[in-house]
Design a protein around this motif. Structure first.
Motif, PDB file in Angstrom:
ATOM      1  N   UNK A 223       0.865  -1.188   0.085  1.00  0.00           N
ATOM      2  CA  UNK A 223       0.086  -0.151   0.126  1.00  0.00           C
ATOM      3  C   UNK A 223       0.920   1.454  -0.039  1.00  0.00           C
ATOM      4  N   UNK A 224       1.858   1.226   0.710  1.00  0.00           N
ATOM      5  CA  UNK A 224       2.908   2.328   0.800  1.00  0.00           C
ATOM      6  C   UNK A 224       3.545   2.540  -0.677  1.00  0.00           C
ATOM      7  N   UNK A 225       3.980   1.271  -1.194  1.00  0.00           N
ATOM      8  CA  UNK A 225       4.537   1.497  -2.552  1.00  0.00           C
ATOM      9  C   UNK A 225       3.560   2.155  -3.593  1.00  0.00           C
ATOM     10  N   UNK A 226       2.304   1.874  -3.528  1.00  0.00           N
ATOM     11  CA  UNK A 226       1.358   2.366  -4.554  1.00  0.00           C
ATOM     12  C   UNK A 226       1.267   3.597  -4.059  1.00  0.00           C
ATOM     13  N   UNK A 227       1.260   4.389  -3.076  1.00  0.00           N
ATOM     14  CA  UNK A 227       1.141   5.783  -2.715  1.00  0.00           C
ATOM     15  C   UNK A 227       2.455   6.564  -3.513  1.00  0.00           C
ATOM     16  N   UNK A 228       3.419   5.961  -3.509  1.00  0.00           N
ATOM     17  CA  UNK A 228       4.649   6.559  -4.251  1.00  0.00           C
ATOM     18  C   UNK A 228       4.983   5.741  -5.573  1.00  0.00           C
ATOM     19  N   UNK A 229       3.947   5.337  -6.272  1.00  0.00           N
ATOM     20  CA  UNK A 229       4.259   4.718  -7.479  1.00  0.00           C
ATOM     21  C   UNK A 229       5.008   5.367  -8.284  1.00  0.00           C
ATOM     22  N   UNK A 230       4.944   6.807  -8.358  1.00  0.00           N
ATOM     23  CA  UNK A 230       5.855   7.577  -9.164  1.00  0.00           C
ATOM     24  C   UNK A 230       7.336   7.281  -9.307  1.00  0.00           C
ATOM     25  N   UNK A 231       7.626   6.742  -8.054  1.00  0.00           N
ATOM     26  CA  UNK A 231       9.271   6.408  -8.014  1.00  0.00           C
ATOM     27  C   UNK A 231       9.462   5.405  -9.140  1.00  0.00           C
TER      28      UNK A 231
END
Length: 693
Positions: A223-231
């Motif tokens: 879920x945290x990765x999806x929030x910063x998917x732009x990385x």
């Protein structure tokens, strides 16, 4: 020559003029002149004109003299007006000159205005584009500070990362244009890009590393990765090698995580399996009573009885295909504390429900975070889940190979199809290769177990059975009926569509049981008891099938045909002791009547007399005896009364044929015909035995 020609022209003109004047002259005057003579008329006319002209001239002169003052003032007024008009003309000419000048000035002003507007528009466009250009290439100190110093988990870092990505894309788009400012900003953007790539990679790797922690909920870092998917999107655009490295790291880590999860989960669940499961001894042909041990026999120990109800009956196990299909997963430690035990198919459902849920969640995450779709997404999903799926196949190989419960195996086959369809309904790759593998292994084991059942029935020595078989329904036949009913109910709820393999297995099983019933029936010495054995066992099977199976099946059709055949044979055997002479007479005479052999029929007069007298004396007692024999022969009272009605129907049919035969001319003079019982009396008597239900 020329002089004479000119004279002629002038004469012609004079003549033409005269003609013209003549045409315009007064017609009466001309006519008078012509009548009086041209010369005198013309002279008189000329004198008159001269006198009139003289008189008119004198009159005009006199009037001018009289109006001399007026003419003088008129002349002065005309001169004054000429002066005024001359001044007005000069003024108007001045106005005309001024208007011409104003029009020219207006045209010049219009041209100047258009030019000024064009210049203004051009300057505004240049200003806007230049301002945007400056905004796009300028790297602020704040951006540099955030990219270099801020932590990647900070929301501000993500916002400036978006801005950095936009500026890099803009600078790339200006490479083929002559903008010297680009050369100044490129090194700065390149340095920031390298720093941002490093931070993005490190942040994602750290999040992936959190999947390795035991007992952790892997969906939290996802879920945290999806929030910063732009990385990851930034990595794809600016360093595909690093992006591929991150993706491989994720696939390897999560693949190992799922491998470990399903390995541990399945091993813990298998510890919760019921202890009283089917074994190689729990077959259709196995006897219920096992031999007691030698020591036990010395002390008179009772033989141990194996309860095989759960092996051949369905109970509520079909709920796994309906109400319990989407039930919550089995939690190993909670079930252990509650001392709960589960059957094989319940563990199968829980493990594969967990697999379907994880596959669904993982596929959605992969498509969202790694920005993939279509075949690429399917392949990436396969890479993540393949290790866990391979481990599950190995685990199921062992468990399936020692499963002797046919109902459990068939339930698992149906669950496999439902889980595969569930993935399709969710729009998730259905990992068909895994379902085909597990389904093939289940079908193979199911076929093996059913063959073991068939072999146990085929090799069963009915003479050594305890207790010995009799005309009553046998417990092995009941097992077969329960097992077949269970498999058909499962098929009705969610089984494979039109499975020829399944039909073939059921027919093989039915054939083995049919042979067994035949062997048990042959133990009975009388043909009547043999058919009673057939009917009781077939009725048991049909009763169980009709009670629980709603769909029409081939197996029921086969059993029903065998049952009807046995009933027909039994009815004939039941009627024979009481009405054999009558039946034999009808069977002998009907062909002779068809052949019109009246001479041969006459020979039966004496026999017919004896048959009629015997029937009149015994038919009521015979009907009552038949009723007692049939009703007492069958364990199912409803089945017995049905067969009784079939026997009475057969009797009525034979008696109708008998009456028809006796009406032939060959028996016309037979005195005994008057004693024939009316068929209506027989039918009234038979109604007394008709069941009230």
């Amino acid at each position: 020559m020329s002089t004479s020609g000119g004279a002629e022209d002038e004469n012609a003109k004079v003549i033409e003029t005269c003609l013209t004047e003549l045409s315009a002259a007064d017609f009466d005057v001309v006519r008078m002149a012509l009548s009086d003579g041209i010369s005198s008329a013309m002279e008189d006319y000329s004198e008159n004109i001269k006198s009139e002209l003289t008189k008119a001239h004198r009159t005009v002169v006199q009037e001018c003299i009289e109006n001399a003052d007026k003419l003088t003032s008129l002349h002065s007024a005309i001169i004054h007006c000429d002066q005024i008009f001359e001044n007005l003309e000069q003024v108007l000419r001045g106005f005309q000159r001024d208007l011409g000048s104003i029009s020219e000035d207006m045209k010049n002003l219009q041209k100047q205005s258009a030019s000024i507007n064009c210049e203004l528009d051009n300057r505004q466009k240049v200003r806007g584009e230049l301002s945007q250009f400056v905004d796009d290439i300028v790297v602020s100190q704040q951006m540099i500070k955030v990219i270099v110093d801020f932590d990647a988990s900070d929301r501000t870092f993500l916002e400036h990362l978006h801005e950095l990505h936009r500026k890099i894309q803009f600078v790339k788009s200006q490479e083929n244009k002559e903008a010297r400012a680009i050369e100044d900003v490129e090194p700065i953007l390149e340095g920031l890009k390298i720093k941002a790539l490093e931070k993005c990679r490190e942040w994602i790797i750290i999040k992936i590393g959190q999947f390795r922690k035991p007992l952790s909920n892997y969906q939290v870092p996802q879920h945290q990765m999806l929030k910063s998917r732009f990385f990851y999107e930034f990595l794809i655009h600016h360093d595909a090698v690093v992006a591929a490295e991150v993706q491989d790291e994720y696939v390897d880590t999560v693949g190992k995580m799922f491998f470990s999860y399903f390995k541990v989960y399945s091993s813990r669940l298998f510890k919760l399996m019921m202890g009283d499961i089917a074994t190689k001894d729990d077959l259709l042909g196995a006897e219920d009573v096992t031999k007691s041990s030698t020591i036990g026999s010395l002390f008179g120990a009772k033989p141990q009885v194996r309860n095989r109800a759960t092996v051949f009956s369905l109970g509520q196990r079909q709920n796994l295909l309906t109400d319990d299909f989407l039930a919550p997963l089995i939690i190993p430690h909670a079930a252990k504390e509650a001392n709960e035990k589960f059957q094989f198919e319940s563990l199968f459902r829980s493990i594969h429900f967990a697999l379907v849920d994880h596959c669904s969640h993982e596929f959605l995450f992969l498509t969202d975070f790694f920005l993939v779709s279509g075949p690429i997404a399917v392949e990436l999903h396969k890479r993540v889940m393949s290790r866990a799926l391979t481990q599950l196949l190995r685990s199921w190989d062992e468990k399936i190979s020692i499963n002797y419960d046919a109902i459990s195996l068939y339930l698992c086959i149906c669950l496999t199809g439902k889980f595969k369809q569930l993935l399709v309904d969710r729009g998730i790759p259905n990992i068909s290769w895994y379902w085909e593998e597990i389904s093939n292994r289940l079908w193979q084991r199911f076929d093996q177990v059913m063959n073991l059942h068939n072999d146990s029935v085929k090799t069963l020595d009915v003479r050594k059975m305890q207790p010995p078989p009799d005309t009553r329904p046998n417990y092995i036949v009941r097992r077969y009926a329960e097992l077949t009913c269970a498999l058909l109910v499962i098929t009705e709820l969610g089984g494979p569509e039109a499975s020829k393999k399944f039909d073939s297995i059921l027919e093989s099983n039915e054939d083995a049981v049919e042979q067994l019933i035949g062997r048990m029936a042959n133990i009975n010495k009388s043909p009547r008891d043999r058919f009673v054995c057939f009917i009781n066992n077939y009725d048991l099977i049909l009763g169980i099938l009709d009670e629980r199976v709603a769909i029409d099946t081939r197996i029921r059709t086969i059993i029903h045909e065998l049952d009807q055949k046995a009933i027909n044979e039994f009815v004939e055997i039941s009627l024979a002791p009481y009405f054999s002479d009558l039946i034999s007479f009808v069977n002998d005479c009907e062909p002779l009547i068809e052949q019109q052999a009246s001479q041969l029929l006459v020979r039966y007069n004496e026999k017919l007399t004896l048959i009629i007298k015997h029937f009149v004396q015994t038919w009521k007692k015979s009907i009552d005896a038949i009723n007692g024999d049939i009703v007492k022969s069958f364990t199912n009272f409803k089945n017995g009364t049905t067969i009784l009605q079939a026997a009475f129907t057969q009797l009525i049919s034979v008696y109708q044929r008998f009456v028809k035969v006796t009406s032939h001319d060959a028996f016309r003079n037979l005195p005994a015909k008057n004693e024939i019982v009316n068929i209506h009396h027989i039918m009234i008597e038979l109604k007394k035995y008709k069941p009230v239900f």
